[in-house]
Design a protein around this motif. Structure first.
Motif, PDB file in Angstrom:
ATOM      1  N   GLY A 170      17.787   6.833  11.501  1.00 28.60           N
ATOM      2  CA  GLY A 170      16.335   6.773  11.484  1.00 28.60           C
ATOM      3  C   GLY A 170      15.888   6.029  10.237  1.00 28.60           C
ATOM      4  N   VAL A 171      15.012   5.041  10.400  1.00 27.75           N
ATOM      5  CA  VAL A 171      14.491   4.309   9.241  1.00 27.75           C
ATOM      6  C   VAL A 171      13.270   5.073   8.725  1.00 27.75           C
ATOM      7  CG1 VAL A 171      13.518   2.149   8.396  1.00 27.75           C
ATOM      8  CG2 VAL A 171      15.345   2.108  10.126  1.00 27.75           C
ATOM      9  N   LEU A 172      13.376   5.607   7.518  1.00 27.35           N
ATOM     10  CA  LEU A 172      12.294   6.397   6.935  1.00 27.35           C
ATOM     11  C   LEU A 172      11.201   5.473   6.398  1.00 27.35           C
ATOM     12  CD1 LEU A 172      14.485   9.003   5.018  1.00 27.35           C
ATOM     13  CD2 LEU A 172      13.744   9.034   7.413  1.00 27.35           C
ATOM     14  N   ILE A 173      11.605   4.510   5.596  1.00 29.73           N
ATOM     15  CA  ILE A 173      10.704   3.481   5.061  1.00 29.73           C
ATOM     16  C   ILE A 173      11.479   2.173   5.090  1.00 29.73           C
ATOM     17  CG2 ILE A 173       9.462   2.628   3.026  1.00 29.73           C
ATOM     18  CD1 ILE A 173       8.148   5.122   4.019  1.00 29.73           C
ATOM     19  N   GLY A 174      10.835   1.102   5.550  1.00 27.23           N
ATOM     20  CA  GLY A 174      11.528  -0.184   5.608  1.00 27.23           C
ATOM     21  C   GLY A 174      10.560  -1.321   5.846  1.00 27.23           C
ATOM     22  N   LYS A 197       0.853  -1.182   0.000  1.00 20.40           N
ATOM     23  CA  LYS A 197       0.000   0.000   0.000  1.00 20.40           C
ATOM     24  C   LYS A 197       0.890   1.233   0.000  1.00 20.40           C
ATOM     25  CE  LYS A 197      -1.821  -1.023   3.873  1.00 20.40           C
ATOM     26  NZ  LYS A 197      -2.587  -1.046   5.117  1.00 20.40           N
ATOM     27  N   PRO A 198       0.447   2.325  -0.606  1.00 20.06           N
ATOM     28  CA  PRO A 198       1.207   3.568  -0.520  1.00 20.06           C
ATOM     29  C   PRO A 198       1.302   4.019   0.946  1.00 20.06           C
ATOM     30  CG  PRO A 198      -0.487   3.716  -2.202  1.00 20.06           C
ATOM     31  CD  PRO A 198      -0.742   2.452  -1.439  1.00 20.06           C
ATOM     32  N   ILE A 199       2.387   4.679   1.277  1.00 21.89           N
ATOM     33  CA  ILE A 199       2.558   5.209   2.625  1.00 21.89           C
ATOM     34  C   ILE A 199       3.307   6.533   2.554  1.00 21.89           C
ATOM     35  CG2 ILE A 199       4.683   3.906   3.007  1.00 21.89           C
ATOM     36  CD1 ILE A 199       3.876   3.764   5.976  1.00 21.89           C
ATOM     37  N   PRO A 255       8.427  -3.544   0.001  1.00 20.84           N
ATOM     38  CA  PRO A 255       8.712  -4.876  -0.527  1.00 20.84           C
ATOM     39  C   PRO A 255      10.170  -5.133  -0.914  1.00 20.84           C
ATOM     40  CG  PRO A 255       7.610  -3.578  -2.189  1.00 20.84           C
ATOM     41  CD  PRO A 255       7.613  -2.752  -0.921  1.00 20.84           C
ATOM     42  N   ASN A 256      10.916  -4.093  -1.288  1.00 17.04           N
ATOM     43  CA  ASN A 256      12.248  -4.341  -1.848  1.00 17.04           C
ATOM     44  C   ASN A 256      13.392  -3.587  -1.176  1.00 17.04           C
ATOM     45  OD1 ASN A 256      11.313  -6.045  -4.074  1.00 17.04           O
ATOM     46  ND2 ASN A 256      10.347  -4.169  -4.810  1.00 17.04           N
ATOM     47  N   PHE A 257      13.141  -2.353  -0.746  1.00 11.12           N
ATOM     48  CA  PHE A 257      14.228  -1.506  -0.255  1.00 11.12           C
ATOM     49  C   PHE A 257      13.853  -0.834   1.060  1.00 11.12           C
ATOM     50  CE2 PHE A 257      14.522  -1.561  -4.858  1.00 11.12           C
ATOM     51  CZ  PHE A 257      15.837  -1.963  -5.037  1.00 11.12           C
TER      52      PHE A 257
END
Length: 120
Positions: free
Chosen positions: A26-30, A3-5, A36-38
């Motif tokens: 800081g993990v921005l997106i994970g 899903k978009p975030i 799914p990939n990065f």
């Protein structure tokens, strides 16, 4: 299917990086956001920060956001500043040193999966 975030900067939690003196991540997106990939992470380097020689199991693509600092990759040293980009191949020895009076920061994109760090 993912899903978009959209994450607000105020929602990002930063933690000190254990082996480094003056570095935070800081993990921005994970994984926790079901990417799914990065994973995209933001690192900060305090003035005087040092990160010892180490390797990672996965490649790193980096973009310098602010400041000026030295990155060692293999046997070479590079002075980097805002707007510079780096590729650090998997298994390559690298380190960081912020000799300036200003903080540094960079974005680091890595493939999902095991990113085991080995100090050299």
């Amino acid at each position: 299917m993912s899903k978009p975030i959209v994450r607000n900067a105020d929602d990002i939690e930063y933690e000190a990086v254990g082996a480094a003196d003056g570095m935070a991540k800081g993990v921005l997106i994970g994984d926790e956001q079901d990417a799914p990939n990065f994973a995209i992470r933001r690192f900060t380097l305090d003035p005087g920060a040092t990160v010892p020689e180490h390797t990672n199991e996965v490649e790193h693509e980096q973009f310098v956001l602010e400041g000026e600092y030295v990155v060692g990759i293999g046997d070479e040293e590079y002075e980097v500043s805002a707007g510079d980009s780096l590729l650090i191949p998997a298994g390559t020895v690298h380190w960081y040193r912020n000799e300036s009076d200003e903080p540094g920061a960079f974005i680091c994109a890595v493939p999902n999966g095991d990113d085991e760090i080995q100090l050299v």
